[in-house]
Design an enzyme around this catalytic site. Structure first.
Site, PDB file in Angstrom:
ATOM      1  CB  CYS B  84      -0.983  -0.044   1.178  1.00 25.24           C
ATOM      2  SG  CYS B  84      -2.301   1.174   1.047  1.00 25.24           S
ATOM      3  CG  HIS B 194      -4.075  -3.566   2.521  1.00 26.62           C
ATOM      4  ND1 HIS B 194      -3.188  -3.075   3.457  1.00 26.62           N
ATOM      5  CD2 HIS B 194      -4.646  -2.488   1.952  1.00 26.62           C
ATOM      6  CE1 HIS B 194      -3.233  -1.754   3.455  1.00 26.62           C
ATOM      7  NE2 HIS B 194      -4.112  -1.366   2.542  1.00 26.62           N
ATOM      8  CD  GLU B 196      -2.150  -6.183   5.100  1.00 27.20           C
ATOM      9  OE1 GLU B 196      -1.619  -6.525   4.022  1.00 27.20           O
ATOM     10  OE2 GLU B 196      -2.404  -4.998   5.388  1.00 27.20           O
TER      11      GLU B 196
END
Lengths: 257, 221
Positions: B84, B194, B196
């Site tokens: 990001c 992202h 994650e």
């Protein structure tokens, strides 16, 4: 557009337990937020929203542990709302693993809180939750106002103007609940959803009234929502998130399958 | 002996999710450490450079903590994953916050979606670009292993990277306009999305990173 419309199951959490009955066939403990979250993740939920409804302020820390445990195991975006009143509250939730925090009543009484938190943690983390009710009578031009206290108290604030103001203040997303429709299973308030979605530049999540999968599709196609939130239709095992997505795909809506 | 995956902590956003996701996929013997200590970053085997928030604050924090040099150095030496804002600041400059100079590892500008030149293409689209979007893999890479082309990943951003060199583009995404969602060169791989927060495919990418030797050669299996 390839960006998928999101389906977001919402979980009410009281004293660290999921309430309002979540019923899955292959789940041991339907009150365990981690287990429920894991299940929704497996079904393909795009995000999860936790609403803390713990009444006693003594037990408010329990939601923090819930968020921590869920965030340790479920790797999709998490939003937490309920009882957020200060920048410190927002930070605690983000540090626990929430990606976004929903501010509701506190924004009504202290709009500057939205500006302040958006400035400190970024608009992408701030969802402003709006509870609206229709106040116009039949035959009049449609008008909705912001209500607090579970839809019982009017604030006199116009819903569209309020949504725009919250975006100006830094809200990165609007979670819009029709208090007229909430719990009725008769579908979203489509004119309200459309009015807000057209009025703001940020994504709008439609909420309140979902009784079947066609309602979810209508929220996107007719209401113009970017995401749809539902609780009971998923909790009681009536439909899985996967079924919801398939139904939306049948309507030609872009979803993450 | 542990091999360390260092997550660079420069006070911009919560790194817990990144750490937990990496721990979830880490190889035996690997240790995930969240740190702002240049010595720890220097000694680590792999670097993850996340970030969210405003670009000006990001660059200011990196300078205040004395991390800009070590980041440039490690980005040239070790497996390095930008996420990001941690992708955007690898470029030369960003339009955000009235213009901010960035790390300049890659020539290019970070632009705002709502720029005048994008007006027609972006009409009716919400900003931030938030949600699950497709990533077209524009070159083979070890970090794409086990991930289908055009898989969806979770995005949330209002600015996008616009690198000058086409050969560093490893993924593209369409939101009104087509933009570069992944860049890769040498031992650097950086994503606008992202991983994650991107469920199975995101974890697969992170797992690939934990096993990556830092070369951009895709292993043909």
């Amino acid at each position: 557009m390839p960006l998928a419309k999101r389906i977001i199951p919402c979980l009410d959490v009281d004293n660290g337990r999921v309430v309002k009955g979540v019923q899955f066939v292959d789940i041991r403990d339907a009150g365990d937020p981690v287990e429920v979250a894991r299940r929704y993740d497996k079904e393909g939920a795009d995000e999860l929203t936790f609403l803390d409804i713990t009444a006693s302020s003594d037990n408010r820390d329990t939601i923090i542990h819930v968020v921590e445990h869920v965030a340790d195991e479920v790797f999709i975006p998490l939003t937490v709302g309920g009882g957020i009143r200060s920048v410190a509250d927002v930070r605690i939730m983000l540090n626990a693993g929430a990606d976004k925090v929903a501010i509701n009543t506190a924004a009504v009484f202290n709009p500057e809180l939205v500006r302040e938190t958006a400035h400190k943690v970024g608009s992408q983390c701030i969802v402003v939750a709006i509870d609206a009710r229709q106040v116009s009578r039949e035959g009049e031009v449609l008008k909705w106002e912001i209500f607090t206290h579970g839809g019982r108290k009017s604030t006199g604030l116009d819903a569209i103007a309020w949504a725009q103001k919250m975006v100006d203040y830094g809200a990165g997303e609007i979670l819009l609940t029709s208090m007229d429709r909430d719990g009725t299973k008769t579908g979203f308030d489509i004119p309200l959803t459309r009015a807000i979605a057209d009025a703001v530049s940020v994504p709008v999540i439609a909420s309140g009234g979902v009784g079947n999968l066609d309602h979810l599709a209508a929220g996107v196609l007719e209401g113009g929502a970017d995401a749809v939130l539902a609780a009971s239709i998923f909790h009681f095992g009536e439909y899985s998130v996967q079924q919801a997505k398939q139904k939306m795909a049948e309507y030609g809506i872009e979803v993450r399958l | 002996m542990h091999s360390v995956i260092a997550i660079v902590d420069y006070g911009m956003g919560n790194l817990r999710s990144v750490a937990k996701a990496l721990e979830h996929v880490a190889q035996p013997g690997q240790q995930v450490v969240v740190t702002s200590d240049a010595a720890v970053i220097n000694a680590a085997e792999r670097i993850v450079f996340p970030g969210q928030g405003a670009a000006r604050d990001c660059m200011l924090q990196l300078e205040t903590l004395g991390l800009t040099d070590i980041l440039k150095q490690t980005a040239a030496e070790k497996p390095f994953l930008g996420i990001c804002m941690g992708m955007q600041v690898l470029l030369t400059h960003t339009e955000e916050n009235q213009g901010v100079d960035c790390l300049n590892l890659f020539s290019g500008e970070v632009r705002i979606f709502t720029a005048e030149k994008n007006r027609v293409a972006m009409q009716g689209l919400k900003i931030p670009h938030m949600g699950w979007n497709n990533v077209a893999q524009t070159q083979p890479h070890p970090l794409w292993q086990g991930i289908s082309d055009n898989s969806r990943f979770y995005f949330v951003h209002s600015y996008y990277a616009d690198p000058e060199q086409a050969e560093i583009v490893a993924g593209k995404t369409r939101y009104g306009i087509e933009f570069v969602s992944v860049i890769a060169q040498g031992n650097v791989f950086a994503t606008q999305f992202h991983p994650e927060k991107s469920a199975h495919d995101g974890l697969q990418l992170l797992s690939n990173f934990t096993q990556w030797d830092g070369s951009s050669q895709a292993h043909l299996t």
